[in-house]
Design an enzyme around this catalytic site. Structure first.
Site, PDB file in Angstrom:
ATOM      1  N   ARG A   1       2.880  -9.360  -0.904  1.00 31.72           N
ATOM      2  CA  ARG A   1       2.881  -8.258  -1.832  1.00 31.72           C
ATOM      3  C   ARG A   1       3.780  -7.107  -1.302  1.00 31.72           C
ATOM      4  NH1 ARG A   1      -3.272  -5.734  -1.644  1.00 31.72           N
ATOM      5  NH2 ARG A   1      -2.371  -3.790  -2.006  1.00 31.72           N
TER       6      ARG A   1
ATOM      7  N   GLU B   1     -10.630 -10.887  -5.139  1.00 27.81           N
ATOM      8  CA  GLU B   1      -9.267 -10.675  -4.866  1.00 27.81           C
ATOM      9  C   GLU B   1      -8.556 -11.885  -4.215  1.00 27.81           C
ATOM     10  OE1 GLU B   1      -8.324  -6.932  -2.612  1.00 27.81           O
ATOM     11  OE2 GLU B   1     -10.120  -7.253  -1.419  1.00 27.81           O
TER      12      GLU B   1
ATOM     13  N   ASP C   1      -4.271  -7.942  -4.522  1.00 24.92           N
ATOM     14  CA  ASP C   1      -4.339  -9.299  -3.709  1.00 24.92           C
ATOM     15  C   ASP C   1      -4.529 -10.752  -4.651  1.00 24.92           C
ATOM     16  OD1 ASP C   1      -4.243  -8.596  -0.968  1.00 24.92           O
ATOM     17  OD2 ASP C   1      -5.826  -7.215  -1.130  1.00 24.92           O
TER      18      ASP C   1
ATOM     19  N   ARG D   1     -10.702   4.049  -0.730  1.00 27.11           N
ATOM     20  CA  ARG D   1     -10.172   2.961   0.347  1.00 27.11           C
ATOM     21  C   ARG D   1     -10.600   3.643   1.588  1.00 27.11           C
ATOM     22  NH1 ARG D   1      -5.789   2.262  -3.829  1.00 27.11           N
ATOM     23  NH2 ARG D   1      -5.405  -0.010  -4.098  1.00 27.11           N
TER      24      ARG D   1
ATOM     25  N   HIS E   1       0.656  -1.342  -0.049  1.00 31.25           N
ATOM     26  CA  HIS E   1       0.069  -0.077   0.081  1.00 31.25           C
ATOM     27  C   HIS E   1       0.919   1.169   0.053  1.00 31.25           C
ATOM     28  CE1 HIS E   1      -3.043  -3.007   1.024  1.00 31.25           C
ATOM     29  NE2 HIS E   1      -3.805  -1.957   0.093  1.00 31.25           N
TER      30      HIS E   1
ATOM     31  N   CYS F   1      -9.618  -2.728 -10.250  1.00 32.64           N
ATOM     32  CA  CYS F   1      -9.128  -1.432  -9.486  1.00 32.64           C
ATOM     33  C   CYS F   1      -7.584  -1.741  -8.840  1.00 32.64           C
ATOM     34  CB  CYS F   1     -10.228  -1.091  -8.523  1.00 32.64           C
ATOM     35  SG  CYS F   1     -10.366  -2.504  -7.159  1.00 32.64           S
TER      36      CYS F   1
END
Ligand code: PEP
Ligand code: MG
Length: 575
Positions: free
Chosen positions: A484, A450, A474, A305, A198, A521
Site C-alpha cells: 500500500r 484485513e 490492508d 487508531r 497512512h 472502516c
C-alpha cells in the site's frame, strides 16, 4: 539548488488527496540532512546569528500580516493560533536561547533547531494532555516557518512570501502528517507513497492536498519560491505565473464552496432513497477530534487508531493516561459507540525511538524485517509484548464501566489470536474484580478482517467475536499482494475489483447469518465507486474520515437498494 528561479513548470505525479494548495516549499527530508554536526568556523558564527535574526523577523512580520488577514476573513480559530505563534516567537527560548546555542555550540541554526524541537517534544509529549500536544504542534509549525525563512534569498521581503507551506519529503511518515495543521500546511509532496498509506489517509482526513510520485531531487534543484499543488489532478506547478495563480485560486474557492454546501447534508437522515437507515461513523487518529466528528454527522467513532497516541509522542501512554483518554472520548460521545482498535504498531507505523528511551526496548528486540507489512505488526506485536497489551486492555476495561466502548483487534490472521485476547480480557476482568473495581459487563470484542485468511474464515471468527470490521486498506494489500506504500503497484488493481467484492460478499453473508454487526472502516467506506457496491452487498455500517461523512451521506441518499443490488450483479456475477 539552482539559484535562478525557473519559469512556471509543471510536474506530474499520483493524486493522493484532493484539493488545491498554494504555498512555499519546505523540504523535510532534505532539511533533516542539514542537521549536520559539523562546527561553523569561528568567523561564521556571527553571520549565522544574523541569518537567524533575519528569519525570525521575517516570520514575525509573516504572522502579523496573516493575523490581520484571518481577522478580516473572520477565521477566529486561525487568528487564535497565529496569536499563540506570535507570543511564542517572543519567548526567550527563541529569541535568546537559539542565539546563545549558535554561539556556544557553533552549529548551524537548522541543527540547533532540530535539537531544540526534539527536547521540546520529549518534554511535553510525555504529558498526555491535549493542551501540551497542541503546544508541540505549534512549535513544529512555527519552526517550519522560521526554517523556510532561513532558506529564503536575502533580498526577499517578508511580505511577499507565501504564508503557507508545502511539505516535501522522500516518504511521508504518518506522524508528520498528523502533526500538520491544515491552516498552515498547503499540501504534501512525496517521492514514494501509495493511495492507502497512512500518511495518505491522514492527509485526506485533514483535507490537505497530497501528490506522490514526484521526483523531489529534481524539484529541489529549482529555486522555487511558491508552488501550486493540485491533489485532484496529481500535478504540481513550480513558480506559477500570475495568470495560473489566479486560475487556481478560483478553483480553490469553488472547492471550498462545494465543501461548505455539503455541510448542509449534516442534519439530513442517513437513509437510502427507499428509506433503509444506514449508519456512518468516524475514523479518528486524534482523541481530541470527537466533538468535531459529531458536528460533521458521525453517529459514533467506528475506528479509533489508538497507535497514534504512541506515534505522536514516541512513547506508549501509561495505563492511567490511556484510561483518561478513552474515558474522555467516551463521555464526549454521550452514549454513542467508541470502537478502540488496539495498538496497530509495526509495518509502516514504526518510529525511530532514541536508544535509551523507555519504550525503545520493544523495538530493539525486533529483528530488522525485510517485509515489515508481513512482519511483527499489530496483534502479533502485542502478543509478543503482552505487558503492553495488558496495560491497554486494563485501561479500556476500566474506562468501559459506564461507557459504550468496544475493543477491536487489528490484523488477526488466526483464530488463536482472538481467543488469546479474549482470555486475557477475562483474566484482567477478574483481577480488577478482586481489587474491588467492578465492571458489570465485558465490553464487546471484535476483530478486524484485513487478512485474506480472516476473511475466508470469517464464519469461524464470528463464533467468538462480538462484531467485525472490514479493513479494506490492508485486505487489498494482502489480497492482491500490492504494497500500500508503493505507488507503482498499489494502483495496479483498480477498485472495484471482482476478487475483493466476492470476498466481501462472503464476509457480509457470514456476519448476517451470525446476527453480528459488521463495519467497513477502510478507505473503501468512503470511495464513491465502492459505497454503492458495499450497500448492494449488504453493508449497513460505514466508518470513515469525518470530513467524508457528508459526501457518503449524499451517495447513500441518492441510491435505492435495488439500484445497489443491480450494480453488484453487474460487477460480481458477470465477472
Ligand atoms: C485498514 O487496513 O483498512 C484499516 C482501516 O486499518 P489501517 O488503515 O489503519 O491499517
Ligand atoms: Mg489495517
Amino acid at each position: 539548488m539552482i539559484d535562478e528561479p525557473v519559469a512556471e513548470l509543471i510536474l506530474r505525479g499520483t493524486p493522493i488527496s484532493k484539493g488545491v494548495g498554494i504555498g512555499a516549499p519546505i523540504f523535510l527530508s532534505l532539511a533533516e540532512e542539514e542537521v549536520s554536526e559539523a562546527p561553523l568556523s569561528e568567523c561564521g558564527v556571527e553571520d549565522e546569528v544574523e541569518r537567524y535574526r533575519r528569519a525570525l523577523s521575517l516570520s514575525r512580520s509573516d504572522l502579523q500580516r496573516l493575523q490581520l488577514l484571518s481577522d478580516q476573513d473572520e477565521q477566529p480559530e486561525v487568528t487564535a493560533i497565529l496569536g499563540t505563534h506570535l507570543e511564542m516567537i517572543e519567548d526567550p527560548l527563541l529569541t535568546q536561547e537559539v542565539e546563545a546555542r549558535i554561539r556556544s555550540r557553533q552549529r548551524k541554526t537548522e541543527t540547533i533547531f532540530h535539537h531544540l524541537i526534539t527536547e521540546y517534544r520529549n518534554r511535553f509529549t510525555v504529558l498526555q494532555d491535549s493542551y501540551f500536544r497542541e503546544r508541540v504542534r505549534d512549535i513544529v509549525d512555527l519552526s517550519r516557518r522560521i526554517i523556510t525563512h532561513l532558506h529564503s534569498p536575502s533580498t526577499e521581503k517578508g511580505d511577499t512570501l507565501a504564508h503557507r507551506s508545502v511539505l516535501i519529503s522522500h516518504e511521508l511518515m504518518p506522524s508528520e502528517t498528523i502533526e500538520s495543521n491544515a491552516a498552515f500546511v498547503a499540501g504534501f509532496i512525496s517521492m514514494v507513497g501509495g493511495l492507502s498509506s497512512h500518511a495518505a489517509i491522514i492527509a485526506r482526513a485533514k483535507g490537505i492536498p497530497y501528490v506522490a510520485n514526484i521526483d523531489i531531487i529534481l524539484l529541489e534543484r529549482f529555486a522555487c519560491r511558491r508552488m501550486i499543488i493540485d491533489g485532484s489532478e496529481g500535478i504540481i506547478i513550480v513558480n506559477p505565473s500570475r495568470k495560473t495563480l489566479l486560475r487556481y485560486m478560483e478553483i480553490q474557492k469553488r472547492h471550498g464552496d462545494k465543501e461548505r454546501s455539503l455541510q448542509g447534508e449534516v442534519h439530513k437522515k442517513t437513509e437510502t432513497h427507499d428509506g433503509l437507515p444506514i449508519s456512518l461513523f468516524a475514523n479518528l487518529e486524534d482523541p481530541d477530534e470527537v466533538t468535531r466528528a459529531l458536528r460533521m454527522g458521525a453517529e459514533g467513532v467506528g475506528l479509533f487508531r489508538s497507535e497514534y497516541l504512541f506515534l505522536t509522542r514516541q512513547a506508549f501512554p501509561s495505563e492511567e493516561e490511556q484510561e483518561k483518554i478513552y474515558r474522555k472520548m467516551g463521555e464526549a460521545l454521550k452514549g454513542l459507540p467508541l470502537v478502540v482498535r488496539l495498538f496497530d504498531i509495526g509495518g509502516e507505523k514504526r518510529t525511530s525511538l532514541a536508544v535509551g528511551s523507555e519504550d525503545a526496548k520493544y523495538f530493539l528486540r525486533l529483528e530488522k524485517e525485510a517485509n515489515p507489512a508481513l512482519g511483527c505488526r499489530a496483534i502479533r506485536f502485542l502478543l509478543r509484548f503482552p505487558d503492553l497489551l495488558k496495560k491497554q486492555l486494563r485501561a479500556l476495561l476500566k474506562a468501559s464501566a459506564s461507557l459504550n466502548i468496544r475493543i477491536l483487534i487489528p490484523m488477526v490472521s488466526d483464530l488463536s489470536e482472538l481467543l488469546r485476547v479474549r482470555e486475557m480480557l477475562e483474566e484482567i476482568h477478574s483481577e480488577l474484580q478482586q481489587q474491588g473495581i467492578h465492571i458489570p459487563v465485558l465490553p464487546p470484542l471484535g476483530c478486524m478482517i484485513e487478512t485474506p485468511a480472516a476473511a475466508l474464515l470469517s464464519e469461524v471468527f464470528l463464533r467468538h467475536a462480538d462484531f467485525i470490521s472490514l479493513g479494506t486498506n490492508d485486505l487489498v494489500q494482502y489480497l492482491f499482494a500490492v504494497d500500500r506504500m508503493n505507488p507503482y503497484v498499489s494502483s495496479l488493481y483498480p477498485l472495484p475489483h471482482p476478487a475483493l467484492l466476492r470476498l466481501i460478499q462472503d464476509v457480509v453473508l457470514s456476519a448476517k447469518s451470525a446476527g453480528k454487526e459488521l463495519f467497513v472502516c477502510g478507505e473503501c467506506a468512503s470511495d464513491p465507486a465502492m459505497v454503492p457496491l458495499l450497500l448492494g452487498l449488504g453493508v449497513r455500517s460505514f466508518s470513515m474520515a469525518a470530513r467524508q461523512i457528508s459526501h457518503v451521506k449524499k451517495i447513500v441518499r441518492s441510491l435505492s437498494l435495488e439500484d445497489a443490488a443491480q450494480l453488484v450483479q453487474e460487477h460480481v456475477e458477470k465477472s
